[in-house]
Every structure is written in C-alpha cells, then in structure tokens.
Design a protein around this motif. Structure first.
Motif, PDB file in Angstrom:
ATOM      1  N   VAL A 306      -8.516  48.733 -46.607  1.00 62.39           N
ATOM      2  CA  VAL A 306      -7.604  48.649 -45.469  1.00 62.39           C
ATOM      3  C   VAL A 306      -8.287  49.126 -44.202  1.00 62.39           C
ATOM      4  O   VAL A 306      -9.233  49.922 -44.252  1.00 62.39           O
ATOM      5  CB  VAL A 306      -6.326  49.469 -45.724  1.00 62.39           C
ATOM      6  N   GLU A 307      -7.788  48.612 -43.091  1.00 59.64           N
ATOM      7  CA  GLU A 307      -8.265  49.027 -41.785  1.00 59.64           C
ATOM      8  C   GLU A 307      -7.076  49.113 -40.837  1.00 59.64           C
ATOM      9  O   GLU A 307      -6.044  48.483 -41.056  1.00 59.64           O
ATOM     10  CB  GLU A 307      -9.290  48.027 -41.237  1.00 59.64           C
ATOM     11  N   ARG A 308      -7.267  49.897 -39.787  1.00 61.16           N
ATOM     12  CA  ARG A 308      -6.200  50.012 -38.799  1.00 61.16           C
ATOM     13  C   ARG A 308      -6.240  48.825 -37.837  1.00 61.16           C
ATOM     14  O   ARG A 308      -7.296  48.508 -37.296  1.00 61.16           O
ATOM     15  CB  ARG A 308      -6.339  51.309 -38.018  1.00 61.16           C
ATOM     16  N   ALA A 309      -5.085  48.213 -37.638  1.00 63.04           N
ATOM     17  CA  ALA A 309      -4.951  47.128 -36.664  1.00 63.04           C
ATOM     18  C   ALA A 309      -3.992  47.600 -35.583  1.00 63.04           C
ATOM     19  O   ALA A 309      -2.784  47.722 -35.810  1.00 63.04           O
ATOM     20  CB  ALA A 309      -4.419  45.863 -37.330  1.00 63.04           C
ATOM     21  N   MET A 310      -4.533  47.920 -34.402  1.00 62.17           N
ATOM     22  CA  MET A 310      -3.704  48.385 -33.302  1.00 62.17           C
ATOM     23  C   MET A 310      -2.791  47.245 -32.847  1.00 62.17           C
ATOM     24  O   MET A 310      -3.247  46.124 -32.625  1.00 62.17           O
ATOM     25  CB  MET A 310      -4.569  48.871 -32.137  1.00 62.17           C
ATOM     26  N   VAL A 311      -1.506  47.529 -32.712  1.00 64.18           N
ATOM     27  CA  VAL A 311      -0.537  46.484 -32.397  1.00 64.18           C
ATOM     28  C   VAL A 311       0.286  46.900 -31.181  1.00 64.18           C
ATOM     29  O   VAL A 311       0.398  48.083 -30.836  1.00 64.18           O
ATOM     30  CB  VAL A 311       0.399  46.199 -33.581  1.00 64.18           C
ATOM     31  N   ARG A 312       0.881  45.891 -30.551  1.00 68.60           N
ATOM     32  CA  ARG A 312       1.874  46.115 -29.487  1.00 68.60           C
ATOM     33  C   ARG A 312       3.165  45.471 -29.960  1.00 68.60           C
ATOM     34  O   ARG A 312       3.188  44.288 -30.298  1.00 68.60           O
ATOM     35  CB  ARG A 312       1.418  45.506 -28.160  1.00 68.60           C
ATOM     36  N   VAL A 313       4.215  46.270 -30.023  1.00 70.26           N
ATOM     37  CA  VAL A 313       5.473  45.807 -30.593  1.00 70.26           C
ATOM     38  C   VAL A 313       6.439  45.407 -29.489  1.00 70.26           C
ATOM     39  O   VAL A 313       6.338  45.858 -28.340  1.00 70.26           O
ATOM     40  CB  VAL A 313       6.108  46.897 -31.481  1.00 70.26           C
ATOM     41  N   GLY A 314       7.382  44.544 -29.879  1.00 71.80           N
ATOM     42  CA  GLY A 314       8.431  44.120 -28.959  1.00 71.80           C
ATOM     43  C   GLY A 314       9.754  44.750 -29.345  1.00 71.80           C
ATOM     44  O   GLY A 314       9.860  45.968 -29.469  1.00 71.80           O
ATOM     45  N   GLU A 315      10.748  43.914 -29.594  1.00 77.62           N
ATOM     46  CA  GLU A 315      12.066  44.418 -29.923  1.00 77.62           C
ATOM     47  C   GLU A 315      12.139  44.836 -31.391  1.00 77.62           C
ATOM     48  O   GLU A 315      11.438  44.313 -32.245  1.00 77.62           O
ATOM     49  CB  GLU A 315      13.133  43.359 -29.634  1.00 77.62           C
ATOM     50  N   ARG A 316      12.999  45.791 -31.629  1.00 77.05           N
ATOM     51  CA  ARG A 316      13.269  46.262 -32.987  1.00 77.05           C
ATOM     52  C   ARG A 316      14.721  45.953 -33.309  1.00 77.05           C
ATOM     53  O   ARG A 316      15.599  46.094 -32.458  1.00 77.05           O
ATOM     54  CB  ARG A 316      13.017  47.764 -33.114  1.00 77.05           C
ATOM     55  N   ARG A 317      14.959  45.569 -34.552  1.00 78.10           N
ATOM     56  CA  ARG A 317      16.326  45.241 -34.935  1.00 78.10           C
ATOM     57  C   ARG A 317      16.474  45.291 -36.448  1.00 78.10           C
ATOM     58  O   ARG A 317      15.742  44.602 -37.164  1.00 78.10           O
ATOM     59  CB  ARG A 317      16.710  43.859 -34.429  1.00 78.10           C
ATOM     60  N   ALA A 318      17.404  46.111 -36.933  1.00 75.06           N
ATOM     61  CA  ALA A 318      17.819  46.119 -38.342  1.00 75.06           C
ATOM     62  C   ALA A 318      16.638  46.172 -39.304  1.00 75.06           C
ATOM     63  O   ALA A 318      16.510  45.362 -40.206  1.00 75.06           O
ATOM     64  CB  ALA A 318      18.683  44.904 -38.639  1.00 75.06           C
ATOM     65  N   GLY A 319      15.727  47.134 -39.091  1.00 71.49           N
ATOM     66  CA  GLY A 319      14.609  47.313 -40.002  1.00 71.49           C
ATOM     67  C   GLY A 319      13.451  46.371 -39.800  1.00 71.49           C
ATOM     68  O   GLY A 319      12.524  46.363 -40.598  1.00 71.49           O
ATOM     69  N   ALA A 320      13.467  45.560 -38.740  1.00 68.20           N
ATOM     70  CA  ALA A 320      12.384  44.629 -38.453  1.00 68.20           C
ATOM     71  C   ALA A 320      11.888  44.863 -37.042  1.00 68.20           C
ATOM     72  O   ALA A 320      12.613  45.365 -36.178  1.00 68.20           O
ATOM     73  CB  ALA A 320      12.857  43.181 -38.616  1.00 68.20           C
ATOM     74  N   VAL A 321      10.646  44.510 -36.794  1.00 61.37           N
ATOM     75  CA  VAL A 321      10.047  44.695 -35.476  1.00 61.37           C
ATOM     76  C   VAL A 321       9.203  43.480 -35.136  1.00 61.37           C
ATOM     77  O   VAL A 321       8.545  42.891 -35.999  1.00 61.37           O
ATOM     78  CB  VAL A 321       9.207  45.996 -35.442  1.00 61.37           C
ATOM     79  N   GLU A 322       9.228  43.100 -33.886  1.00 61.56           N
ATOM     80  CA  GLU A 322       8.442  41.963 -33.416  1.00 61.56           C
ATOM     81  C   GLU A 322       7.044  42.435 -33.014  1.00 61.56           C
ATOM     82  O   GLU A 322       6.902  43.439 -32.308  1.00 61.56           O
ATOM     83  CB  GLU A 322       9.141  41.316 -32.219  1.00 61.56           C
TER      84      GLU A 322
END
Length: 368
Positions: A306-322
């Motif tokens: 495994v490796e770290r993948a830096m991410v940028r998230v959007g909206e979060r809703r009901a246990g899910a994230v964009e």
C-alpha cells in the motif's frame, strides 16, 4: 625393544576436523536476510474506485412559516360579550370569533338613522318647493348637504358596530384563546393567533457561492426531529433579491404541502436542496484518512503493498465522500483496516468489492 610411532603433522590433524564441522553444518540452512524481521501481511478489505451517480445537495437549517399568519386583535376598547371559538379550532374566512358589547353604539345608530330619515324627507320636500319657486336653490343645496351628512353618520355608526365583531380574515387554525367573556379589551389586544397551515413556507440561508445553482422549482427534502423518519417534500418557490452582507448568504423560500398539519410555524427543519445527477468518483467515507492537514487514502500497488494517495474531497453524504483529486477510476483502495497500515506494508485482501460508497460497514477507523 623400542618402537617408534610416526608423529602426524598439524596439517594432517586439522583437515579431517574441518571436514567434519562443515559436513555437520550443511544439515541446517542459515536464515536469510529477507525472512529476518519481515512483518506479516495485514488483512484488510479493498475496493475498486469506479464512477457512480452523484447528486449535489445543499444542506441548511430552515424555519417554518405559515402561508398566512396573523395575530387577531381588537380595534376598539370594549368589554367581551361572547367568545365564539375554542383553542385550536379550524375556522373559515369571515367567521365571527369574538363579539364585544355594543349597546351604546346600537342606540346611537338608531338615533343616526332617524336623523337620516328626517333629512331625506326635508330634501325631498325642498325639491318640490324649488320646482314651485317657493325656496331658493341654495336652500335646497343646504338640505342636500344635511341629508348626506346624516347618511355618513349612519355609515360611521354601522362601521363602529362592525368593529365590535372580531372576525377571521382568512381560513386557518386558531391558537390558544387569550380572552374570556367579561374581559376588557383595548386596541391591539391579542384575541388569538390564526395560521393557514394547508401549505407552509420554509426560509433557509444558502451561501452565495451556490447562487448560480439556485432556481425556482428545484426539489426540496426536509426532516424534523419532531417527526423521526418522516421526509417532507417541497420545492423552491422564491429566492430573495439581496445577499446578506454580514453572512454572505441569500435567503431561499421553500413551499411545502402540509395536508396533515404536521409542520407548525417556528419549527426547525433540516433542508436539502437537490440538483441534477452526475457521474463522480465516490468512495466510502471510512476509506479516507485525515491526519493533521493531510487527507489521503491507502492505494494498493501492483506488488501487493500500500501507498498513500493524497486526495482532495468534495461533498460528504451518508457515509460516502466524493473524490475530486488524487484517485482515478480503476484504483484499488483499502476500505477497512486502514488503522494498521504503513507505507510499503504488504496486505491480504479479505473481501474485494466495488467502491460505490454504499453498504459498507464500519472499519477500524481512520488511523495514520
């Protein structure tokens, strides 16, 4: 007789001993460097990142307002003679709610009506006398003015008596009764509240960054702690013309049908404003790890580590994230078991599943 034994040389003694030692050592293999200190593979659950339908939503807190709302008050100072309603009654428009005492006004009306009849008779007689040229035209004009003043006095007295009948200005539900028979009311005294609850408005603020996405007719969904598990459907009916310079938000008004009268003025609602569905990369929220200012997901490499993948998230809703940046469709990420991972650690996939952001249970939490 003496016998001389030959003395073996040092070389002759060491060679067989070394051979025996080497032969005994060949039976065991020394541990290799690769096996020494290597950690076992971590058992995790992974999923493949794939595009899925995603509907942008705007969440806000809104306050319920009645479609029509008023405090029914008295217009004159008088004693309550009769109350025609009970608290919580549904009334029609124009229904009499309270009758105030008006005996003096009724008597004054009778006097005014008698004066008006007398003035009308004097005017009619004056017209006949003018035709016979027995009185002047100016005297007839005076009689006409006297008659008109008497009729105006009658209309005034009737309006004064009408003010002693407090009526419902529109159909709706009354609040708690505030007066009783015999009570003295004055102008402004509240008799009861009246609300039209067949439909209600919900006003809620929306940040100005979403202004371009607002439009009348957009669907709304609202929930209330007073009615757990119940979702109220409505739509945007109007958008304020101004943005509040203090909060940089604009007020949006939603229109909600309320046939069962569940929504009451003043209630707090959690409102969600939906938009058209689009395709987005959505992953389970437990797969996204937050450590300080860093946000990342554990991506599985081709070597099974495994490796770290830096991410940028959007909206979060009901246990899910964009996911907006950092991952691509087809990447495999760790969903459960992120708390025990380190960069380069080998993993063992317990159960692979598509990364749709739905139906995933809770894992070990977000660890670093």
């Amino acid at each position: 007789m003496s016998v001389d034994f030959p003395v073996p040389s040092l070389r002759a003694l060491l060679v067989p001993a070394c051979a025996v030692f080497l032969f005994a050592g060949c039976g065991e293999s020394a541990p290799s460097n690769g096996a020494r200190g290597q950690a076992p593979a971590a058992v995790v659950t992974t999923a493949v990142v794939a595009p899925s339908p995603w509907q942008d939503t705007i969440s806000a807190l809104g306050t319920v307002k009645a479609r029509e709302s008023v405090e029914v008050t008295a217009k004159v100072s008088e004693t309550v003679e009769r109350v025609h309603f009970e608290s919580g009654d549904e009334v029609e428009a124009g229904a009499t709610l309270v009758t105030l005492s008006g005996r003096q006004q009724q008597a004054a009306l009778e006097v005014a009506e008698a004066a008006a009849r007398e003035a009308e008779q004097q005017y009619r007689r004056g017209r006949e006398l003018v035709q016979q040229q027995l009185i002047s035209r100016s005297q007839l004009d005076t009689q006409r003015a006297t008659r008109d003043a008497a009729l105006a006095r009658v209309a005034q007295m009737r309006a004064d008596i009408g003010d002693r009948h407090i009526r419902a200005p529109f159909a709706g539900r009354l609040g708690i009764r505030q007066v009783s028979p015999g009570a003295l009311v004055t102008p402004g005294t509240v008799v009861a509240t009246l609300d039209d609850l067949s439909r209600v408005y919900v006003d809620f603020p929306v940040p100005e960054v979403h202004l371009a996405r607002l439009a009348e007719g957009l669907p709304l969904a609202a929930t209330s702690v007073a009615w757990p598990g119940v979702e109220f459907a409505g739509e945007v009916s109007s958008i304020d013309a101004r943005v509040d310079p203090a909060t940089r938000a604009i007020t949006v008004r939603g229109d909600f049908p309320n046939p069962e009268r569940r929504l009451r003025p003043g209630m707090l609602l959690q409102v969600e404003l939906g938009h058209a569905s689009r395709q987005a990369l959505v992953v389970p929220e437990i797969a996204v790890v937050q450590v300080g200012r860093e946000t990342f997901a554990w991506r599985v490499t081709g070597e099974g580590t495994v490796e770290r993948a830096m991410v940028r998230v959007g909206e979060r809703r009901a246990g899910a994230v964009e996911i907006l940046e950092g991952l691509a469709a087809g990447d495999r990420i760790v969903v459960e078991g992120t708390g025990k991972l380190r960069p380069g650690m080998a993993i063992s996939d317990a159960a692979a599943s598509p990364a749709t952001g739905e139906g995933n249970g809770s894992g070990d939490g977000a660890g670093g």
